[in-house]
Design a protein around this motif. Structure first.
Motif, PDB file in Angstrom:
ATOM      1  N   ALA A   1      32.833  85.892 116.773  1.00 53.32           N
ATOM      2  CA  ALA A   1      34.255  85.961 115.708  1.00 53.32           C
ATOM      3  C   ALA A   1      34.236  84.336 116.704  1.00 53.32           C
ATOM      4  O   ALA A   1      35.338  82.943 115.748  1.00 53.32           O
ATOM      5  CB  ALA A   1      35.399  86.551 115.488  1.00 53.32           C
ATOM      6  N   TYR A   2      34.283  83.744 118.228  1.00 55.72           N
ATOM      7  CA  TYR A   2      34.287  82.495 118.260  1.00 55.72           C
ATOM      8  C   TYR A   2      33.388  81.783 118.145  1.00 55.72           C
ATOM      9  O   TYR A   2      33.363  80.727 118.285  1.00 55.72           O
ATOM     10  CB  TYR A   2      34.850  83.313 120.087  1.00 55.72           C
ATOM     11  N   LEU A   3      31.555  82.635 118.692  1.00 57.69           N
ATOM     12  CA  LEU A   3      30.909  81.596 118.355  1.00 57.69           C
ATOM     13  C   LEU A   3      30.527  81.703 116.885  1.00 57.69           C
ATOM     14  O   LEU A   3      29.746  79.845 116.566  1.00 57.69           O
ATOM     15  CB  LEU A   3      29.276  82.364 118.472  1.00 57.69           C
ATOM     16  N   ILE A   4      30.737  82.165 115.736  1.00 62.82           N
ATOM     17  CA  ILE A   4      31.086  80.998 114.560  1.00 62.82           C
ATOM     18  C   ILE A   4      31.951  80.657 114.443  1.00 62.82           C
ATOM     19  O   ILE A   4      31.680  79.577 113.216  1.00 62.82           O
ATOM     20  CB  ILE A   4      31.124  82.926 113.030  1.00 62.82           C
ATOM     21  N   ASP A   5      33.313  80.467 114.607  1.00 61.22           N
ATOM     22  CA  ASP A   5      34.519  79.689 114.379  1.00 61.22           C
ATOM     23  C   ASP A   5      33.626  78.638 115.040  1.00 61.22           C
ATOM     24  O   ASP A   5      34.012  77.283 114.492  1.00 61.22           O
ATOM     25  CB  ASP A   5      35.546  79.827 114.794  1.00 61.22           C
ATOM     26  N   SER A   6      33.069  78.150 116.392  1.00 59.49           N
ATOM     27  CA  SER A   6      31.923  77.062 116.890  1.00 59.49           C
ATOM     28  C   SER A   6      31.068  76.193 116.068  1.00 59.49           C
ATOM     29  O   SER A   6      31.294  74.913 115.867  1.00 59.49           O
ATOM     30  CB  SER A   6      31.686  77.465 117.928  1.00 59.49           C
ATOM     31  N   LEU A   7      30.494  77.142 115.690  1.00 63.72           N
ATOM     32  CA  LEU A   7      29.456  76.101 114.435  1.00 63.72           C
ATOM     33  C   LEU A   7      29.626  76.820 113.462  1.00 63.72           C
ATOM     34  O   LEU A   7      28.858  75.472 112.345  1.00 63.72           O
ATOM     35  CB  LEU A   7      27.922  77.468 114.787  1.00 63.72           C
ATOM     36  N   TRP A   8      30.695  76.848 112.627  1.00 60.69           N
ATOM     37  CA  TRP A   8      31.862  76.419 111.266  1.00 60.69           C
ATOM     38  C   TRP A   8      31.467  75.393 110.545  1.00 60.69           C
ATOM     39  O   TRP A   8      31.142  75.071 110.097  1.00 60.69           O
ATOM     40  CB  TRP A   8      32.684  77.175 111.131  1.00 60.69           C
ATOM     41  N   ASP A   9      31.527  74.946 111.397  1.00 58.31           N
ATOM     42  CA  ASP A   9      31.880  72.844 111.004  1.00 58.31           C
ATOM     43  C   ASP A   9      30.459  72.119 111.229  1.00 58.31           C
ATOM     44  O   ASP A   9      30.613  70.988 109.500  1.00 58.31           O
ATOM     45  CB  ASP A   9      33.009  72.296 111.474  1.00 58.31           C
ATOM     46  N   TRP A  10      29.686  72.997 111.283  1.00 57.13           N
ATOM     47  CA  TRP A  10      28.955  72.025 111.600  1.00 57.13           C
ATOM     48  C   TRP A  10      27.416  72.327 110.750  1.00 57.13           C
ATOM     49  O   TRP A  10      25.974  72.622 110.226  1.00 57.13           O
ATOM     50  CB  TRP A  10      27.579  71.781 113.169  1.00 57.13           C
ATOM     51  N   ALA A  11      27.837  74.092 110.681  1.00 53.80           N
ATOM     52  CA  ALA A  11      26.432  75.514 110.179  1.00 53.80           C
ATOM     53  C   ALA A  11      27.084  75.952 109.002  1.00 53.80           C
ATOM     54  O   ALA A  11      26.505  76.960 108.867  1.00 53.80           O
ATOM     55  CB  ALA A  11      26.183  75.553 111.054  1.00 53.80           C
ATOM     56  N   GLY A  12      28.209  75.408 108.244  1.00 53.95           N
ATOM     57  CA  GLY A  12      29.090  75.804 107.577  1.00 53.95           C
ATOM     58  C   GLY A  12      27.972  76.266 106.212  1.00 53.95           C
ATOM     59  O   GLY A  12      28.380  78.087 105.347  1.00 53.95           O
ATOM     60  N   LYS A  13      27.258  75.788 106.027  1.00 52.46           N
ATOM     61  CA  LYS A  13      26.187  76.082 105.141  1.00 52.46           C
ATOM     62  C   LYS A  13      25.639  76.957 104.658  1.00 52.46           C
ATOM     63  O   LYS A  13      25.176  78.322 104.113  1.00 52.46           O
ATOM     64  CB  LYS A  13      25.438  74.825 104.283  1.00 52.46           C
TER      65      LYS A  13
ATOM     66  N   ALA B   1      34.847  73.951 121.987  1.00 50.61           N
ATOM     67  CA  ALA B   1      33.758  75.136 121.795  1.00 50.61           C
ATOM     68  C   ALA B   1      33.413  74.185 120.495  1.00 50.61           C
ATOM     69  O   ALA B   1      31.821  74.582 120.080  1.00 50.61           O
ATOM     70  CB  ALA B   1      35.050  75.932 121.084  1.00 50.61           C
ATOM     71  N   VAL B   2      34.059  72.943 120.023  1.00 51.28           N
ATOM     72  CA  VAL B   2      32.923  72.686 118.333  1.00 51.28           C
ATOM     73  C   VAL B   2      32.534  72.153 119.170  1.00 51.28           C
ATOM     74  O   VAL B   2      31.087  71.538 118.079  1.00 51.28           O
ATOM     75  CB  VAL B   2      34.230  72.443 117.778  1.00 51.28           C
ATOM     76  N   ALA B   3      32.477  71.143 120.001  1.00 48.16           N
ATOM     77  CA  ALA B   3      31.887  70.522 120.431  1.00 48.16           C
ATOM     78  C   ALA B   3      29.905  70.804 120.922  1.00 48.16           C
ATOM     79  O   ALA B   3      29.498  70.378 120.340  1.00 48.16           O
ATOM     80  CB  ALA B   3      32.310  69.237 121.270  1.00 48.16           C
ATOM     81  N   ALA B   4      30.272  71.985 121.970  1.00 49.79           N
ATOM     82  CA  ALA B   4      29.340  73.093 121.958  1.00 49.79           C
ATOM     83  C   ALA B   4      28.932  73.500 120.975  1.00 49.79           C
ATOM     84  O   ALA B   4      27.486  73.867 121.042  1.00 49.79           O
ATOM     85  CB  ALA B   4      29.524  73.614 122.696  1.00 49.79           C
ATOM     86  N   GLY B   5      29.601  74.039 120.227  1.00 45.76           N
ATOM     87  CA  GLY B   5      28.858  73.971 117.949  1.00 45.76           C
ATOM     88  C   GLY B   5      27.987  73.389 117.827  1.00 45.76           C
ATOM     89  O   GLY B   5      26.684  73.680 117.056  1.00 45.76           O
ATOM     90  N   GLU B   6      28.339  71.731 118.008  1.00 43.03           N
ATOM     91  CA  GLU B   6      27.484  70.959 117.446  1.00 43.03           C
ATOM     92  C   GLU B   6      26.149  70.726 118.415  1.00 43.03           C
ATOM     93  O   GLU B   6      24.874  70.083 118.078  1.00 43.03           O
ATOM     94  CB  GLU B   6      28.088  69.120 117.337  1.00 43.03           C
ATOM     95  N   PHE B   7      26.372  70.903 119.818  1.00 38.58           N
ATOM     96  CA  PHE B   7      25.010  70.532 120.393  1.00 38.58           C
ATOM     97  C   PHE B   7      24.454  71.661 120.414  1.00 38.58           C
ATOM     98  O   PHE B   7      23.292  71.915 119.981  1.00 38.58           O
ATOM     99  CB  PHE B   7      26.127  70.665 122.006  1.00 38.58           C
ATOM    100  N   LEU B   8      25.045  72.940 119.952  1.00 35.06           N
ATOM    101  CA  LEU B   8      24.417  74.040 119.871  1.00 35.06           C
ATOM    102  C   LEU B   8      23.627  74.256 118.692  1.00 35.06           C
ATOM    103  O   LEU B   8      21.578  74.462 118.689  1.00 35.06           O
ATOM    104  CB  LEU B   8      25.038  75.755 120.113  1.00 35.06           C
TER     105      LEU B   8
END
Length: 656
Positions: free
Chosen positions: A84-96, A32-39
């Motif tokens: 909540a899953y979507l936000i968690d996936s993006l958190w490491d990359w889009a936390g700011k 999910a985090v890898a997909a979050g980075e891609f998104l």
């Protein structure tokens, strides 16, 4: 997933990207985090973000644009319950940008006349869900439920960031939340989500930051919301907000407690006026739909607050008892009044139980015991109510009630525990089991005929209610409130209802096995024995059991599924499996005529059922079971042919 965008960017079509984006909803977090980075890199980030520092106005517009793109993606993915899953996936990359709560709330509070463009209602709802998810992620610091086996252990640096985020959340939303609640006060869904934010506050900031005026504004808005709504989710969220703010350890307690008392006084005054008018009607009954609706709403408001707050001093118990007694005697009240009244009475007694003093006189305890038993009788009576909702509510409350009464500690008062302890009688246990059979399993079979006439959402709602009823009953078995042998009746439906209830029944099986391996094994074999007896009774006209019949095949399949639940560890399960074989052999040779084995025992074909467990025996245990079997048979067998085939097959399974 990370290799593709970095090395094959030009080769990915829009459809390929759309497919990869959906992995942000995966339960496996690294994927999910890898997909979050891609998104984030493909859809949300701006080119050259880090090289150019935008001006204040441009920065807001850039953040607003990012948020709108995120909202658009969220809405188009049509998985609205998984924010909540979507936000968690993006958190490491889009936390700011996900922590830019100022931008989010500014967008919500913006009016169309300000700059000609306000968010649509769908965008507003989605943005409020995103705000709640980002606040939760920042405050709790671990992935949502279902993603990750346990809570994440935070490093010192992460804990520092978490504390800073909590302070930022508190300072911002203390000021803004009352404005948001005022704007959306009539929208139940938006208000419910917004009211969950205060649980993440550092409440000391109200006093240390001299922000009491904003606390007063929040309390006014919550009070206004309670007056406007009768939806239970909104009312419970409002009640929880008062509960969170009413912590005795913090400086604002007296202020919030005063506001809470004033609100409950007003709610109770309104309810009393409505009930007084209701009882003054001819014969004490009311047929006015509008009046019934008002009483229903008033009772729901009080019930929502009684859940989280002790309202004993308002004497709600007597008011609801009178309503329920009238229903028991005359059966004339509408379900709209019965349901919240039953809930209120339940909460009243729970609060009385939790506040039993250590030195309560016996008279007080006896009086409380009488009320507990009376309430149990009311619930038992309502199990046969004509209204389905009342039956289900009474059953759920009764199950929870019995569980609580059998596991209470009553503030270390041993005498109170002894007097108030209430295990269900044999008669009540039978009624509870009959309810499950009639309203979960039998209705399940009957409803298949009507399935085509119902829409999908109705089917899912019905299934959810049935699962809740079954789970409530199974808890009674797991926690030894109801005898474990009652599980035998539930196990019969394991294969037949596997898709709908299999997970619940299997969990009960695992829990009971953990509690008592031998008794659990005896319950499994009892279930199979009862099914076998039913099968043979239905074939009385035949001199032998039809092994190819559907009912016998289903028994074999059920035994096979039971066998699979023991797993691969034969040492761990050896006692349980051996007990199944011992009881199975004894049952198979019950009623045998003649000690020399000349006549075929009537239950001999049951050996085919327990042969499904033979592969779970250790080799030494197979020899022991075989020796035990030999006690019941003579060698050589005097009768040959199909009648003795179950014995031959079973013996071969032990010798294999």
């Amino acid at each position: 997933l990370l290799f593709l965008p970095r090395n094959c960017e030009d080769m990915l079509s829009a459809e390929d990207c759309e497919m990869l984006y959906q992995f942000v909803y995966a339960t496996y977090r690294p994927l999910a985090v890898a997909a979050g980075e891609f998104l984030y890199k493909r859809l949300l980030s701006h080119e050259g973000d880090e090289e150019v520092q935008p001006k204040a106005g441009e920065k807001f517009e850039a953040s607003a644009d990012q948020l709108k793109r995120l909202i658009r993606f969220f809405l188009e993915s049509e998985l609205h319950k998984h924010v909540a899953y979507l936000i968690d996936s993006l958190w490491d990359w889009a936390g700011k940008f996900l922590k830019d709560w100022e931008c989010m709330t500014t967008l919500l509070l913006k009016n169309a006349e300000d700059d000609g463009e306000a968010l649509s209602e769908a965008y507003e709802s989605a943005l409020i869900e995103i705000i709640l998810a980002t606040v939760r992620e920042a405050a709790e610091g671990h992935p949502p439920v279902g993603r990750g086996a346990a809570k994440k252990i935070l490093s010192i640096k992460e804990k520092k960031i978490q504390l800073e985020d909590c302070t930022k959340i508190t300072k911002h939303f203390i000021v803004v939340l009352p404005e948001l609640l005022a704007k959306y006060s009539t929208d139940a869904e938006k208000v419910t989500n917004l009211l969950q934010i205060p649980q993440y506050y550092d409440l000391d900031v109200y006093s240390t930051g001299h922000l009491e005026k904003h606390l007063d504004a929040l309390l006014r808005e919550v009070k206004d919301i309670v007056a406007k709504h009768s939806d239970m989710t909104v009312l419970e969220a409002s009640s929880r907000t008062y509960c969170i703010l009413c912590s005795e350890e913090i400086a604002i307690y007296s202020r919030v407690d005063c506001a809470r008392t004033q609100l409950i006084d007003e709610l109770m005054e309104q309810l009393n006026q409505l009930l007084d008018g209701f009882w003054k009607k001819e014969e004490g009954f009311c047929t006015d739909a509008a009046e019934i609706s008002r009483i229903h709403s008033a009772l729901r408001r009080v019930a929502a607050f009684h859940n989280a707050h002790d309202l004993t001093k308002w004497n709600l118990y007597d008011k609801t008892l009178r309503l329920l007694m009238v229903e028991m005697e005359h059966g004339s009240l509408p379900a709209l009044m019965i349901l919240p009244a039953l809930q209120c009475m339940y909460f009243s007694l729970l609060w009385q139980l939790t506040t039993v003093p250590e030195t309560s006189p016996k008279e007080t305890l006896f009086a409380l015991r009488r009320e507990l038993r009376r309430f149990s009788q009311i619930c038992m009576c309502f199990l046969n109510h004509k209204e389905k909702d009342v039956r289900e509510k009474a059953f759920t409350i009764l199950c929870d009630w019995l569980l609580i009464l059998s596991h209470q500690d009553s503030n270390n008062n041993e005498e109170a525990v002894e007097l108030l302890d209430c295990l269900p009688s044999t008669s009540l246990q039978e009624k509870l089991l009959l309810f499950i059979q009639e309203h979960v399993f039998m209705e399940e079979e009957e409803s298949k005929e009507d399935e085509e006439r119902k829409d999908e959402s109705c089917k899912l709602d019905d299934l959810h209610k049935k699962r809740s009823l079954l789970a409530a009953y199974c808890k009674l078995i797991v926690y030894n409130v109801v005898e474990m042998t009652a599980a035998a009746e539930i196990y019969k439906y394991y294969v037949k209802t596997y898709n709908d209830f299999g997970d619940i029944i299997k969990e009960m099986l695992n829990k009971t096995r953990h509690n008592n391996k031998i008794q659990s094994a005896k319950t499994l074999i009892l279930s199979l024995q009862q099914l076998f007896q039913t099968h043979t009774e239905s074939q009385e006209s035949s001199s032998h059991v039809d092994f190819s019949s559907a009912s016998f095949t289903n028994m074999k399949e059920l035994a096979r599924r039971f066998s699979l639940t023991f797993g691969w560890d034969q040492v761990k399960s050896r006692e349980s499996v051996a007990m199944i074989h011992k009881d199975g052999i004894e049952f198979a040779f019950q009623g045998a005529i003649g000690i020399d084995g000349r006549y075929v025992p009537p239950n001999l074909s049951f050996l085919l059922i327990i042969s499904e467990f033979s592969n779970k025996l250790l080799k030494p245990d197979k020899r022991l079971v075989y020796a035990y079997l030999q006690r019941y048979i003579a060698e050589p067998l005097p009768c040959k042919g199909d009648k003795w085939q179950p014995l031959i097959s079973y013996r071969n399974s032990l010798l294999a």
